[in-house]
Scaffold this motif. Structure first.
Motif, PDB file in Angstrom:
ATOM      1  N   ILE A 201      -8.683   4.109  -6.417  1.00 37.53           N
ATOM      2  CA  ILE A 201      -8.062   5.062  -5.486  1.00 37.53           C
ATOM      3  C   ILE A 201      -7.730   4.377  -4.171  1.00 37.53           C
ATOM      4  O   ILE A 201      -6.632   4.541  -3.614  1.00 37.53           O
ATOM      5  CB  ILE A 201      -8.993   6.267  -5.251  1.00 37.53           C
ATOM      6  CG1 ILE A 201      -9.207   7.037  -6.555  1.00 37.53           C
ATOM      7  CG2 ILE A 201      -8.413   7.195  -4.180  1.00 37.53           C
ATOM      8  CD1 ILE A 201     -10.313   8.077  -6.494  1.00 37.53           C
ATOM      9  N   ARG A 204      -4.649   2.277  -3.703  1.00 36.83           N
ATOM     10  CA  ARG A 204      -3.453   3.074  -3.456  1.00 36.83           C
ATOM     11  C   ARG A 204      -3.443   3.647  -2.038  1.00 36.83           C
ATOM     12  O   ARG A 204      -2.383   3.796  -1.425  1.00 36.83           O
ATOM     13  CB  ARG A 204      -3.393   4.205  -4.483  1.00 36.83           C
ATOM     14  CG  ARG A 204      -3.186   3.702  -5.916  1.00 36.83           C
ATOM     15  CD  ARG A 204      -3.636   4.696  -6.965  1.00 36.83           C
ATOM     16  NE  ARG A 204      -3.085   4.377  -8.278  1.00 36.83           N
ATOM     17  CZ  ARG A 204      -3.697   3.652  -9.204  1.00 36.83           C
ATOM     18  NH1 ARG A 204      -4.914   3.178  -8.982  1.00 36.83           N
ATOM     19  NH2 ARG A 204      -3.112   3.402 -10.358  1.00 36.83           N
ATOM     20  N   TYR A 205      -4.614   3.973  -1.551  1.00 40.80           N
ATOM     21  CA  TYR A 205      -4.745   4.656  -0.256  1.00 40.80           C
ATOM     22  C   TYR A 205      -4.334   3.757   0.903  1.00 40.80           C
ATOM     23  O   TYR A 205      -3.655   4.207   1.841  1.00 40.80           O
ATOM     24  CB  TYR A 205      -6.193   5.118  -0.082  1.00 40.80           C
ATOM     25  CG  TYR A 205      -6.426   5.972   1.141  1.00 40.80           C
ATOM     26  CD1 TYR A 205      -6.101   7.325   1.129  1.00 40.80           C
ATOM     27  CD2 TYR A 205      -6.988   5.440   2.303  1.00 40.80           C
ATOM     28  CE1 TYR A 205      -6.324   8.126   2.245  1.00 40.80           C
ATOM     29  CE2 TYR A 205      -7.216   6.224   3.415  1.00 40.80           C
ATOM     30  CZ  TYR A 205      -6.885   7.565   3.382  1.00 40.80           C
ATOM     31  OH  TYR A 205      -7.104   8.352   4.483  1.00 40.80           O
ATOM     32  N   THR A 215      -0.219  12.594  -1.044  1.00 42.87           N
ATOM     33  CA  THR A 215      -1.027  11.690  -1.859  1.00 42.87           C
ATOM     34  C   THR A 215      -2.225  11.159  -1.080  1.00 42.87           C
ATOM     35  O   THR A 215      -3.253  10.845  -1.685  1.00 42.87           O
ATOM     36  CB  THR A 215      -0.179  10.536  -2.429  1.00 42.87           C
ATOM     37  OG1 THR A 215       0.710  10.045  -1.423  1.00 42.87           O
ATOM     38  CG2 THR A 215       0.600  10.987  -3.633  1.00 42.87           C
ATOM     39  N   CYS A 219      -5.901  11.515  -2.696  1.00 42.06           N
ATOM     40  CA  CYS A 219      -6.843  10.393  -2.746  1.00 42.06           C
ATOM     41  C   CYS A 219      -8.153  10.758  -2.068  1.00 42.06           C
ATOM     42  O   CYS A 219      -9.250  10.499  -2.599  1.00 42.06           O
ATOM     43  CB  CYS A 219      -6.242   9.162  -2.056  1.00 42.06           C
ATOM     44  SG  CYS A 219      -4.896   8.359  -2.935  1.00 42.06           S
ATOM     45  N   LEU A 258      -1.750   9.119  -8.195  1.00 42.04           N
ATOM     46  CA  LEU A 258      -2.135   8.930  -6.795  1.00 42.04           C
ATOM     47  C   LEU A 258      -1.318   7.865  -6.078  1.00 42.04           C
ATOM     48  O   LEU A 258      -1.404   7.749  -4.858  1.00 42.04           O
ATOM     49  CB  LEU A 258      -3.630   8.599  -6.700  1.00 42.04           C
ATOM     50  CG  LEU A 258      -4.576   9.648  -7.284  1.00 42.04           C
ATOM     51  CD1 LEU A 258      -6.023   9.247  -7.082  1.00 42.04           C
ATOM     52  CD2 LEU A 258      -4.314  11.026  -6.677  1.00 42.04           C
TER      53      LEU A 258
END
Length: 397
Positions: A201, A204-205, A215, A219, A258
């Motif tokens: 996660i 991506r964050y 998103t 997340c 995500l």
């Protein structure tokens, strides 16, 4: 937010007793008369899952052939063995029963069978797979998210290189996920899995893409749910509801939802992959060491994002202190959570030597020619700095 295309074709069959549907689901997608069952240890035979799956397949007139022995950090040698077996027996469907290692092995076999060359070509980026055998999974470990992802990571024993391929072609056609199948896993394996899904996660964050509030919130919500249930599921391993939250979070962490509309990072995974490739350490354990160190190294690049992470995910009060203090407190709380999961935080904690930083950094960056990551580009020298932050003294010996 950037342009994106999102498609995840994996059918998820979630809940108690769903492993009994395996044969029906294989038949739904294929007219095959044989299936290769890929798995790791004999645990699935001792707990009865192997027999359940085989009986379900045989009820659909599907013959079962076995390929056991998948190890954590799955090996290229077994992939090649599976490819030859499929060719010899004219197998057209591969079913993984296990965690990410078994599923990644199945995916690698799937693209290797119809290819005239060596499957390792795909992992080196020399060729791109154009076709694959169908794969599916009965998932028994919440961690990698491979049951619905476009990724496969394989280790080549010749030099201990660990590389990945990522493309929609290799997503499983279906995955069966029964949280009860994870009850008997050792606490360390669950801890590794929780770290793995959290870092999926966070890869991506931490992005430079702006205007991605939706998103971001997805997340953050997923991370908060994992934090709320992570330690609880270790303390009460047969609490179905807590384990179900963790198992489903592991799938959503890596199914592509995500990262829609945003550029991902993945520097920490590249840094950690070299550790697990060289030392055969569990992937989640390498990430619990690397990820906080990477955060310390890059947080000044975008303090606002790290403050948002500290406040929204770890409940750090904005009045806690100056910007740097808030950022570092978020990282400290994450390390504290990893510790509660029983995960190592340094090379020393994991019993690893600290004399191969340059070798690992050289491999990851292809001789310092290809930097890793997107949030901050990390070259060989920067990667060695991050490895040093993974030691108690902050430098190699």
């Amino acid at each position: 937010m950037i342009n994106f295309e999102f498609s995840n074709t994996t059918e998820i069959v979630f809940g108690k007793g769903t492993e009994n549907q395996t044969g029906e689901k294989v038949r739904k997608y294929s007219d095959c008369d044989k299936a290769l069952l890929v798995y790791g240890s004999d645990r699935i035979k001792r707990n009865g899952l192997f027999d359940t799956v085989c009986e379900s397949l045989k009820a659909q007139d599907i013959q079962v052939l076995e390929l056991g022995g998948v190890k954590p950090n799955p090996r290229l040698g077994l992939v090649r063995e599976g490819i030859e077996l499929c060719r010899k027996e004219n197998i057209r469907f591969i079913l993984a029963v296990g965690g990410g290692s078994a599923i990644d092995t199945a995916k690698a076999i799937g693209v290797g069978v119809p290819y005239d060359g060596d499957v390792w070509d795909f992992y080196l980026g020399k060729e791109t797979p154009k076709e694959t055998l169908m794969t599916a999974a009965v998932c028994t470990i919440p961690a990698a998210g491979s049951e619905a992802s476009l990724s496969s990571v394989i280790t080549n024993e010749d030099g201990w290189y660990k590389k990945s391929i990522n493309l929609d072609l290799i997503r499983p056609v279906f995955s069966i996920i029964n949280p009860e199948l994870t009850f008997s896993l050792p606490p360390y394996q669950i801890g590794c899995g929780v770290v793995d899904m959290m870092t999926h996660i966070m890869e991506r964050y931490f992005t430079n893409t702006t205007h991605v509030d939706l998103t971001d919130r997805l997340c953050e919500g997923a991370l908060r749910s994992i934090i709320a249930n992570g330690v609880k599921t270790l303390e009460e391993p047969e609490d179905y509801d807590a384990r179900a939250e963790i198992v489903w979070a592991g799938t959503l962490a890596h199914n592509g939802l995500l990262n829609t509309g945003r550029v991902q990072d993945w520097a920490s995974h590249r840094i950690a992959l070299e550790m697990s490739g060289k030392y055969d350490i569990a992937h989640g354990a390498s990430l619990s060491i690397v990820y906080p160190a990477w955060m310390e190294y890059v947080y000044s690049h975008d303090k606002k994002r790290f403050i948002q992470f500290a406040v929204r995910v770890w409940d750090v009060d904005l009045a806690y202190g100056e910007e740097d203090a808030i950022c570092m407190e978020g990282i400290r709380r994450m390390r504290e959570f990893f510790c509660k999961l029983g995960m190592p935080l340094t090379f020393e904690d994991a019993g690893l030597p600290v004399d191969a930083f340059e070798e690992m950094a050289d491999k990851a960056t292809y001789g310092d020619t290809v930097p890793v990551g997107n949030f901050v580009k990390i070259g060989k020298a920067q990667m060695m700095d991050i490895y040093r932050l993974c030691t108690p003294s902050g430098k190699s010996k």
